[in-house]
Each structure stands twice: as C-alpha cells, then as structure tokens.
Scaffold this motif. Structure first.
Motif, PDB file in Angstrom:
ATOM      1  N   THR A 101      53.374  72.103  29.309  1.00  0.00           N
ATOM      2  CA  THR A 101      53.036  73.710  29.616  1.00  0.00           C
ATOM      3  C   THR A 101      53.373  73.861  31.842  1.00  0.00           C
ATOM      4  N   PHE A 102      53.974  72.842  31.964  1.00  0.00           N
ATOM      5  CA  PHE A 102      54.471  73.045  33.269  1.00  0.00           C
ATOM      6  C   PHE A 102      55.804  73.147  33.309  1.00  0.00           C
ATOM      7  N   VAL A 103      56.580  73.274  31.983  1.00  0.00           N
ATOM      8  CA  VAL A 103      57.861  73.759  32.331  1.00  0.00           C
ATOM      9  C   VAL A 103      57.542  75.375  32.277  1.00  0.00           C
ATOM     10  N   CYS A 104      56.089  75.964  31.529  1.00  0.00           N
ATOM     11  CA  CYS A 104      56.126  77.308  31.495  1.00  0.00           C
ATOM     12  C   CYS A 104      55.798  77.875  32.855  1.00  0.00           C
ATOM     13  N   MET A 105      55.143  76.604  33.334  1.00  0.00           N
ATOM     14  CA  MET A 105      54.718  77.734  34.246  1.00  0.00           C
ATOM     15  C   MET A 105      55.502  77.714  35.322  1.00  0.00           C
ATOM     16  N   ALA A 106      57.070  76.902  35.300  1.00  0.00           N
ATOM     17  CA  ALA A 106      58.507  76.858  36.079  1.00  0.00           C
ATOM     18  C   ALA A 106      58.384  78.112  36.155  1.00  0.00           C
ATOM     19  N   LEU A 107      57.959  78.599  34.694  1.00  0.00           N
ATOM     20  CA  LEU A 107      58.900  80.229  34.158  1.00  0.00           C
ATOM     21  C   LEU A 107      58.420  80.963  34.915  1.00  0.00           C
ATOM     22  N   LEU A 137      63.962  91.507  36.075  1.00  0.00           N
ATOM     23  CA  LEU A 137      65.057  90.076  35.253  1.00  0.00           C
ATOM     24  C   LEU A 137      63.583  88.848  35.814  1.00  0.00           C
ATOM     25  N   PHE A 138      63.483  88.775  36.921  1.00  0.00           N
ATOM     26  CA  PHE A 138      62.047  87.581  37.115  1.00  0.00           C
ATOM     27  C   PHE A 138      60.681  87.966  36.137  1.00  0.00           C
ATOM     28  N   LEU A 139      60.600  89.087  36.360  1.00  0.00           N
ATOM     29  CA  LEU A 139      58.934  89.503  35.446  1.00  0.00           C
ATOM     30  C   LEU A 139      58.813  89.172  33.945  1.00  0.00           C
ATOM     31  N   LEU A 140      60.588  89.226  33.511  1.00  0.00           N
ATOM     32  CA  LEU A 140      60.798  89.383  32.102  1.00  0.00           C
ATOM     33  C   LEU A 140      60.841  87.789  32.020  1.00  0.00           C
ATOM     34  N   ILE A 141      61.389  86.791  33.144  1.00  0.00           N
ATOM     35  CA  ILE A 141      61.379  85.983  32.845  1.00  0.00           C
ATOM     36  C   ILE A 141      59.818  84.858  32.871  1.00  0.00           C
ATOM     37  N   GLY A 142      59.497  85.348  33.368  1.00  0.00           N
ATOM     38  CA  GLY A 142      57.536  84.921  33.629  1.00  0.00           C
ATOM     39  C   GLY A 142      56.586  85.524  32.585  1.00  0.00           C
ATOM     40  N   GLY A 143      56.965  86.220  31.555  1.00  0.00           N
ATOM     41  CA  GLY A 143      56.789  86.990  30.494  1.00  0.00           C
ATOM     42  C   GLY A 143      56.721  85.523  29.387  1.00  0.00           C
ATOM     43  N   VAL A 144      58.005  85.269  29.622  1.00  0.00           N
ATOM     44  CA  VAL A 144      58.266  84.213  28.621  1.00  0.00           C
ATOM     45  C   VAL A 144      57.543  83.287  29.025  1.00  0.00           C
ATOM     46  N   GLY A 145      57.315  82.471  30.588  1.00  0.00           N
ATOM     47  CA  GLY A 145      56.790  81.650  30.438  1.00  0.00           C
ATOM     48  C   GLY A 145      55.448  81.965  30.103  1.00  0.00           C
ATOM     49  N   PHE A 146      54.715  83.173  30.304  1.00  0.00           N
ATOM     50  CA  PHE A 146      53.078  83.035  29.186  1.00  0.00           C
ATOM     51  C   PHE A 146      52.940  82.967  28.448  1.00  0.00           C
ATOM     52  N   LEU A 147      54.046  83.895  27.431  1.00  0.00           N
ATOM     53  CA  LEU A 147      53.975  83.487  26.364  1.00  0.00           C
ATOM     54  C   LEU A 147      53.938  82.491  25.520  1.00  0.00           C
ATOM     55  N   SER A 148      54.954  81.372  26.199  1.00  0.00           N
ATOM     56  CA  SER A 148      55.260  80.007  25.745  1.00  0.00           C
ATOM     57  C   SER A 148      53.964  78.831  25.693  1.00  0.00           C
TER      58      SER A 148
END
Length: 443
Positions: free
Chosen positions: A343-349, A322-333
């Motif tokens: 960009t900071f919001v993406c890095m929070a993910l 679950l946590f890795l999936l959330i991080g993947g969404v952050g990078f792609l966003s």
C-alpha cells in the motif's frame, strides 16, 4: 513589476518566503490524516463523510478568488500579501487548538469550516507572492520549493500520531473518545502553523507598486462591487491555457477528496481487518494513514527536486500528463493488495502525481497571466479545485453503498480511473500566453 526588472533572488530568500507554507500545509495534513476518523468517533457513517468534508472546497471557492482580488489592490506598511497569510494562520491555529477537544460532531464541523476558511485566506497570498517577487527564470524553482513545503508539512502532520505512539502516548479509545495521539498532534499543529508563518512574515519583504500615488488613488475607489466586477472580467478574459487546466482539475480534484476521506478507513479495513471504530486495530490502522501520506509526500519532496528538469525537457503539459498517469496506476494497484508495505508503494506512485498537481498548474498560470492579475488568477486557479470537490462531496453519498459497494478501497479505484482521464486531458494544455497561441493557430 515587470519580470525583466525583478532581481534574481538567493535560494534562502526564496526559502524564507515559502517557509510559512510549511505550517499551512501541516494544518491541511492534520485534516487529511485525522478528520474522517474524528468524524467516525463522533458517530458519522461512512457514506456521510464526503458531505462533512464540504467546508474545504466551499471556503476555497468563495475565499481564494476574493482574497486574490483584494490583495492585488492592497498595500499596507506590512506589504500586499503578508497581512492576509498571517491573519489566516492565526485564526487557523485557534481552530486547530480546539478541534479534537469539542464534544459534539456539529462543533467539529463548525471548527472545520473556520479552519478551512482561515487556511484558504492564508494559502492564496503565498502562491501570489511568488508571482509578485520571482522572475520567470526562477519561478519553477520557487513553486517547486513550495511543493517541497507542502510535502514536508504534510509529512510531519501524517507522522505525528505515529511519533506520539513511539513516545508512549495512549491509543486507547472506546470508539467514541478521540485518542490522545490525535489530540497531541493538533497541539503541535498550533506551534508549527504560527512559528512558520511568523518566520516568513518577518523574513520577507514585498515589492511596492511602481507608482504608489496612482495605486493609492485606485485603492480609494475599490469596493465590493469593484471586486466582484474584476472577478467577472477575469473569468471572461481567462487565458486559454487556464481553461484547459480546468478540465484536468475537474477529473483530478473529484478524485483527490476520496483519498483523504477513505484511505485511512481502507487501510483499517483491508490491512487490519478493522472496519469500524469499535474493531480492535482501528486506531492503529487509521494511524497508519499518516505513514501512507508520509510515503506519498516524501516522494513528492524528491520529485520537487527533479520536476523542473522534467518540465524543461518534456514541457509543462507532457510532464503533467505523465505524472498523473503514474498516480492513476498507484490508486488502481491498491485493489491488488492487502499488504501494508505494498500500500505504501502504491502511495509513492500517487506522490509522483501529487508533485505535478501542486506545481505545474502554478508554473503555467504565473507564465501566462498579466502581472496585474496574478493574484486573481491564482485565486481562480485554486477555486478550480473547489468545484469538483463540492461535486464529489455532494454526490458520492448517493452511490457509495451501491456503485462502490460500501467499500472505501473502491473509492480509491475510482480515483485512479479519474487520474488516467486527467492525464489524457493534460495533453491538451498549451502553456503559452494567448497571443502566442493565436499566432500558432493563424499560421
């Protein structure tokens, strides 16, 4: 010592034991936030950056398993693990002291190799120390606290250039001279690395071997041949859970170096319109990567406080996925914005994923490995992150200009795709000792 015999530790005992990790991670944070800009100031091209980062994974691959085996079979009047993490911190602080002041690229690279060798010498014993001293019930707390130290150390390192700017330290550069804000950040690093390591060294007592005479007799027969033989045997007998973790690490640790190599340059290019060191705004843009990593690591600190609950209710593997999936969404966003706040919001993910990356595999490893091999398997676990990094650093230069279009933000998108793959692979992990897995299969 068997888990059932290990006494329950007070919170502050665990805190003191983990505090040295704060300084080690400040050292890693300095690299992550500043190394690519430093290489660029010395004239390195963007597609050359990954190969210049090769020191980290190579030294980790070679040193951490060896230190794991050697420290497993070591006992001194200072303990088993403490001499290794203290000497690593001492040598690393010396490399940090000189890195921003040397005049040539090859000198920076040489000090980088020394720094990473020292940091890897220090890091593995910190991980193994938890397995030595903490019982099964308290291990999730201990590794979560180490994750807190990882995040806090990197937060301080990431914020330091911006703190220097706030105090009026110069950001001036001609595109070749390293700014004063970076130099001062490294000076602070020397103090942080040494002081935190000394604290843990003096505040932590290690548990001696149960049969000291037998342990000393075995020490006399220890040799390099024995160390290599033990490593080979440990590889052959690696628990199935660790083999499953390897495939997750192959995906995620190919992705993570691209974040460290290209996030600063992506922010400078897409938020500040400053693609080169000579561009107005390049120093300020690359300095903002410190805030980006701070957002990521503050998120990690918060998640370190709750990840134990996720593990309790979802289990290790599902939490990891679950946590890795959330991080993947952050990078792609990041492909969708040129706004710094977004960009900071993406890095929070990404920080949510990072909390699992630096916590869950160690919980599983401590639970499924024999007590006599905690050090070697912790070393091998860390070595698993090195091979995909080496692969990334050797290969990405060949397709950075073509497949990734010479754009650092596209490298971050590739990181996102790999995190999604890692999430799927994490669901294959069965975080149990082999004999329990075999029982399930036979039923």
């Amino acid at each position: 010592m068997k888990d059932s015999l290990k006494p329950k530790m007070h919170f502050w005992q665990i805190w003191n034991m983990c505090f040295g990790f704060f300084g080690i991670q400040y050292g890693f944070g300095l690299q992550q936030a500043n190394l690519s800009p430093i290489f660029r100031y010395h004239g390195a091209a963007e597609h050359e950056l990954p190969i210049l980062w090769l020191a980290g994974p190579v030294t980790g691959l070679l040193i951490q398993p060896l230190i794991g085996v050697i420290s497993d079979g070591t006992w001194t009047r200072f303990g088993r693990r403490k001499p290794f993490f203290f000497m690593g911190a001492l040598v690393g602080s010396i490399a940090v002291m000189f890195m921003p002041y040397v005049p040539e690229l090859w000198m920076v690279v040489g000090l980088f190799w020394i720094l990473d060798a020292a940091m890897n010498t220090a890091m593995e014993p910190y991980r193994a120390l938890v397995g030595d001293k903490v019982n099964h019930e308290q291990r999730p707390l201990a590794y979560a606290l180490q994750s807190f130290m990882v995040a806090a150390g990197q937060v301080l390192a990431g914020l330091m250039p911006l703190i220097m700017i706030a105090f009026g330290v110069s950001v001036e550069t001609d595109g070749k001279e390293i700014p004063e804000i970076v130099k001062y950040s490294f000076i602070v690093g020397v103090v942080v690395i040494l002081s935190s390591s000394v604290w843990s060294f003096y505040k932590t007592d290690e548990i001696p071997p149960e049969d000291m005479e037998a342990f000393k007799a075995n020490q006399k027969h220890t040799s390099i041949k024995h160390v290599l033989s033990e490593l080979w045997t440990a590889l052959l007998e690696m628990p199935k859970s660790l083999k499953a973790i390897w495939w997750v690490k192959l995906a995620t640790w190919f992705a993570l170096p691209m974040m460290w190599q290209y996030l600063a340059l992506s922010i400078a290019r897409h938020v500040y319109d400053a693609p080169t060191p000579e561009s107005p705004g390049f120093v300020e843009g690359t300095a903002q990567v410190g805030m980006a990593f701070t957002v990521m690591n503050v998120t990690t600190i918060v998640m370190a406080l709750v990840i134990v609950r996720f593990v309790k209710y979802l289990g290790d593997a599902k939490t990891y996925a679950l946590f890795l999936l959330i991080g993947g969404v952050g990078f792609l966003s990041m492909q969708l914005t040129t706004d710094l706040m977004m960009t900071f919001v993406c890095m929070a993910l990404v920080g949510v994923a990072w909390s699992a990356v630096i916590t869950v595999p160690f919980i599983i490893t401590a639970d499924v490995t024999p007590a006599a091999r905690v050090g070697v398997y912790m070393g091998l676990l860390n070595a698993m992150i090195c091979l995909p990094q080496i692969f990334e650093m050797v290969t990405i230069g060949f397709f950075y200009d073509s497949l990734l279009g010479s754009d650092p933000r596209n490298a971050l998108a590739l990181s996102g795709l790999l995190f999604v793959v890692g999430a799927a692979l994490a669901l294959r992990i069965k975080s149990k000792p082999d004999h329990l897995i075999n029982q399930e299969v036979s039923q």
